[in-house]
Design a protein around this motif. Structure first.
Motif, PDB file in Angstrom:
ATOM      1  N   SER A  53     112.069  91.328-101.195  1.00 29.72           N
ATOM      2  CA  SER A  53     111.739  92.721-101.537  1.00 29.72           C
ATOM      3  C   SER A  53     112.930  93.333-102.561  1.00 29.72           C
ATOM      4  CB  SER A  53     111.664  93.563-100.236  1.00 29.72           C
ATOM      5  OG  SER A  53     113.029  93.433 -99.683  1.00 29.72           O
ATOM      6  N   LEU A  54     112.440  94.013-103.310  1.00 32.86           N
ATOM      7  CA  LEU A  54     113.495  94.881-104.356  1.00 32.86           C
ATOM      8  C   LEU A  54     113.080  96.246-104.272  1.00 32.86           C
ATOM      9  CD1 LEU A  54     114.120  93.198-107.845  1.00 32.86           C
ATOM     10  CD2 LEU A  54     113.459  95.604-107.616  1.00 32.86           C
ATOM     11  N   VAL A  55     114.158  97.062-104.347  1.00 30.55           N
ATOM     12  CA  VAL A  55     114.194  98.211-104.570  1.00 30.55           C
ATOM     13  C   VAL A  55     114.958  98.420-106.005  1.00 30.55           C
ATOM     14  CG1 VAL A  55     114.617 100.759-103.874  1.00 30.55           C
ATOM     15  CG2 VAL A  55     113.810  99.089-102.197  1.00 30.55           C
ATOM     16  N   GLY A  56     114.213  99.151-107.064  1.00 31.76           N
ATOM     17  CA  GLY A  56     114.976  99.192-108.257  1.00 31.76           C
ATOM     18  C   GLY A  56     114.920 100.795-108.673  1.00 31.76           C
ATOM     19  N   HIS A  57     115.899 101.074-109.289  1.00 24.72           N
ATOM     20  CA  HIS A  57     116.290 102.430-110.019  1.00 24.72           C
ATOM     21  C   HIS A  57     116.415 102.500-111.335  1.00 24.72           C
ATOM     22  CE1 HIS A  57     116.724 104.472-105.859  1.00 24.72           C
ATOM     23  NE2 HIS A  57     117.235 103.182-105.691  1.00 24.72           N
ATOM     24  N   ARG A 131     103.104  90.732-104.428  1.00 25.02           N
ATOM     25  CA  ARG A 131     102.196  91.217-103.453  1.00 25.02           C
ATOM     26  C   ARG A 131     101.990  92.675-103.657  1.00 25.02           C
ATOM     27  NH1 ARG A 131     102.688  92.905 -98.342  1.00 25.02           N
ATOM     28  NH2 ARG A 131     104.573  92.290 -98.231  1.00 25.02           N
ATOM     29  N   GLN A 132     102.953  93.332-103.878  1.00 24.29           N
ATOM     30  CA  GLN A 132     102.644  94.897-104.062  1.00 24.29           C
ATOM     31  C   GLN A 132     103.597  95.332-104.853  1.00 24.29           C
ATOM     32  OE1 GLN A 132     102.730  96.927 -99.983  1.00 24.29           O
ATOM     33  NE2 GLN A 132     102.643  98.864-101.026  1.00 24.29           N
ATOM     34  N   GLN A 133     103.426  96.487-105.509  1.00 28.86           N
ATOM     35  CA  GLN A 133     104.371  97.182-106.477  1.00 28.86           C
ATOM     36  C   GLN A 133     104.162  98.784-106.131  1.00 28.86           C
ATOM     37  OE1 GLN A 133     104.757  96.581-110.667  1.00 28.86           O
ATOM     38  NE2 GLN A 133     105.239  98.464-111.053  1.00 28.86           N
ATOM     39  N   ASN A 134     105.196  99.359-105.869  1.00 31.14           N
ATOM     40  CA  ASN A 134     105.123 100.932-105.737  1.00 31.14           C
ATOM     41  C   ASN A 134     106.036 101.507-106.776  1.00 31.14           C
ATOM     42  OD1 ASN A 134     103.162 100.731-103.711  1.00 31.14           O
ATOM     43  ND2 ASN A 134     104.940 100.634-102.194  1.00 31.14           N
ATOM     44  N   SER A 135     105.317 102.327-107.798  1.00 35.70           N
ATOM     45  CA  SER A 135     106.340 102.989-108.672  1.00 35.70           C
ATOM     46  C   SER A 135     106.322 104.390-108.649  1.00 35.70           C
ATOM     47  CB  SER A 135     105.939 102.593-109.940  1.00 35.70           C
ATOM     48  OG  SER A 135     105.818 101.098-110.278  1.00 35.70           O
ATOM     49  N   HIS A 136     107.418 105.147-108.994  1.00 33.97           N
ATOM     50  CA  HIS A 136     107.603 106.659-109.097  1.00 33.97           C
ATOM     51  C   HIS A 136     108.115 106.895-110.375  1.00 33.97           C
ATOM     52  CE1 HIS A 136     108.355 110.714-107.762  1.00 33.97           C
ATOM     53  NE2 HIS A 136     109.466 110.575-108.313  1.00 33.97           N
ATOM     54  N   GLY A 137     107.334 107.852-110.985  1.00 34.15           N
ATOM     55  CA  GLY A 137     107.767 108.297-112.439  1.00 34.15           C
ATOM     56  C   GLY A 137     107.307 107.547-113.239  1.00 34.15           C
ATOM     57  N   LEU A 138     106.233 106.770-113.209  1.00 35.54           N
ATOM     58  CA  LEU A 138     105.688 105.493-114.179  1.00 35.54           C
ATOM     59  C   LEU A 138     105.333 106.233-115.209  1.00 35.54           C
ATOM     60  CD1 LEU A 138     105.145 102.517-114.438  1.00 35.54           C
ATOM     61  CD2 LEU A 138     102.762 103.181-113.191  1.00 35.54           C
ATOM     62  N   ALA A 171     109.825 103.384-115.202  1.00 31.80           N
ATOM     63  CA  ALA A 171     109.679 104.230-113.876  1.00 31.80           C
ATOM     64  C   ALA A 171     111.088 104.450-113.484  1.00 31.80           C
ATOM     65  CB  ALA A 171     109.237 103.469-112.900  1.00 31.80           C
ATOM     66  N   SER A 172     111.029 105.498-112.694  1.00 36.76           N
ATOM     67  CA  SER A 172     112.298 106.220-112.154  1.00 36.76           C
ATOM     68  C   SER A 172     112.586 105.228-111.139  1.00 36.76           C
ATOM     69  CB  SER A 172     112.144 107.491-111.946  1.00 36.76           C
ATOM     70  OG  SER A 172     111.609 108.415-112.697  1.00 36.76           O
ATOM     71  N   THR A 173     111.869 104.781-110.252  1.00 36.36           N
ATOM     72  CA  THR A 173     112.000 103.894-109.176  1.00 36.36           C
ATOM     73  C   THR A 173     110.919 102.860-108.986  1.00 36.36           C
ATOM     74  OG1 THR A 173     111.114 105.359-107.402  1.00 36.36           O
ATOM     75  CG2 THR A 173     113.424 105.526-107.805  1.00 36.36           C
ATOM     76  N   VAL A 174     111.060 101.629-108.655  1.00 36.77           N
ATOM     77  CA  VAL A 174     110.153 100.875-108.216  1.00 36.77           C
ATOM     78  C   VAL A 174     110.588  99.983-107.087  1.00 36.77           C
ATOM     79  CG1 VAL A 174     111.346  99.055-109.668  1.00 36.77           C
ATOM     80  CG2 VAL A 174     108.960  98.778-109.446  1.00 36.77           C
ATOM     81  N   PHE A 175     109.351  99.532-106.351  1.00 35.57           N
ATOM     82  CA  PHE A 175     109.408  98.772-105.208  1.00 35.57           C
ATOM     83  C   PHE A 175     108.453  97.634-105.294  1.00 35.57           C
ATOM     84  CE2 PHE A 175     107.641  97.454-101.150  1.00 35.57           C
ATOM     85  CZ  PHE A 175     108.619  96.799-100.536  1.00 35.57           C
ATOM     86  N   LEU A 176     109.163  96.295-105.155  1.00 34.89           N
ATOM     87  CA  LEU A 176     108.265  95.173-105.129  1.00 34.89           C
ATOM     88  C   LEU A 176     108.489  94.210-103.958  1.00 34.89           C
ATOM     89  CD1 LEU A 176     109.230  93.813-108.786  1.00 34.89           C
ATOM     90  CD2 LEU A 176     107.458  95.102-108.307  1.00 34.89           C
ATOM     91  N   ALA A 177     107.200  93.910-103.664  1.00 32.89           N
ATOM     92  CA  ALA A 177     107.195  92.924-102.308  1.00 32.89           C
ATOM     93  C   ALA A 177     106.747  91.703-102.679  1.00 32.89           C
ATOM     94  CB  ALA A 177     106.223  93.574-101.317  1.00 32.89           C
ATOM     95  N   ASP A 178     107.340  90.557-102.244  1.00 32.68           N
ATOM     96  CA  ASP A 178     107.093  88.957-102.590  1.00 32.68           C
ATOM     97  C   ASP A 178     106.880  88.894-104.094  1.00 32.68           C
ATOM     98  OD1 ASP A 178     107.288  88.527 -99.998  1.00 32.68           O
ATOM     99  OD2 ASP A 178     105.100  88.960 -99.561  1.00 32.68           O
TER     100      ASP A 178
END
Length: 208
Positions: A53-57, A131-138, A171-178
């Motif tokens: 997992s990765l949480v990026g700003h 497997r999954q990407q969630n972005s905020h402020g994309l 993106a302002s923030t991003v979450f990546l899984a696997d």
């Protein structure tokens, strides 16, 4: 003739593996060198990089071309992050050793309590999956030269292969899984990896 060839390949093997060990040791205690953001020739050999997992700003993504010492051009997609927290980091590279076959150098870390931390990290990759990407402020379709939320590697910005009008995203923030990268280069101003382990094993033992 064969003895000379073997010696040459062993030297090549040492050139790849020994610096890898040194880099792994450095990652364990963390590094903070702005010079890492400078441009350099890539070896051209692909290696695997994966995270659970990765949480990026402050994320950026843009295309450019990396170059080997022999002048071979490698198109890459660059993922840039101003700050990232990483869980389950793995990096692996396979090298053919004469008379012994393939050997895998594999580095793992940040798979227990503490997460790895990275600042101004850039991953130059030829393929990316998650497997999954969630972005905020994309923002998709922003010009590469107008990126503001995520960074651009200074070495890329001044490269003749960097197109400031090329299509990029941020993106302002991003979450990546696997997430998995087939990469040719990784640079970072700071990368601190806890619980690091480095292992050299015969055969193929890649991250994925």
């Amino acid at each position: 003739m064969s003895h000379s060839l073997g010696r040459t390949r062993w030297k090549r093997f040492a050139v790849i593996m020994v610096p890898g060990m040194a880099v792994a040791t450095t990652l364990g205690i963390g590094i903070a060198k702005g010079a890492l953001a400078a441009s350099f020739f890539v070896s051209g050999q692909r290696f695997q990089l994966s995270v659970d997992s990765l949480v990026g700003h402050g994320m950026s993504a843009y295309s450019t071309i990396d170059v080997t010492r022999n002048g071979v051009r490698i198109p890459v997609e660059v993922t840039g992050l101003r700050y990232a927290l990483i869980r389950g980091l793995c990096e692996s590279v396979v090298t053919e050793v004469p008379f012994l076959g393939p050997y895998t150098l594999r580095l793992t870390g940040a798979d227990r309590v503490r997460r790895a931390e990275a600042r101004d990290i850039f991953i130059d990759a030829t393929s990316i999956t998650a497997r999954q990407q969630n972005s905020h402020g994309l923002n998709i379709g922003v010009a590469a030269g107008a990126l503001t939320k995520g960074p651009v590697n200074p070495g890329d910005r001044h490269s003749r292969f960097f197109d400031p009008n090329g299509v990029a995203q941020q993106a302002s923030t991003v979450f990546l899984a696997d997430a998995r990268w087939q990469a040719v280069a990784v640079t970072a101003v700071t990368l601190d990896v806890p619980d690091i382990r480095v292992r050299l094993r015969a055969g193929h033992h890649e991250c994925f």
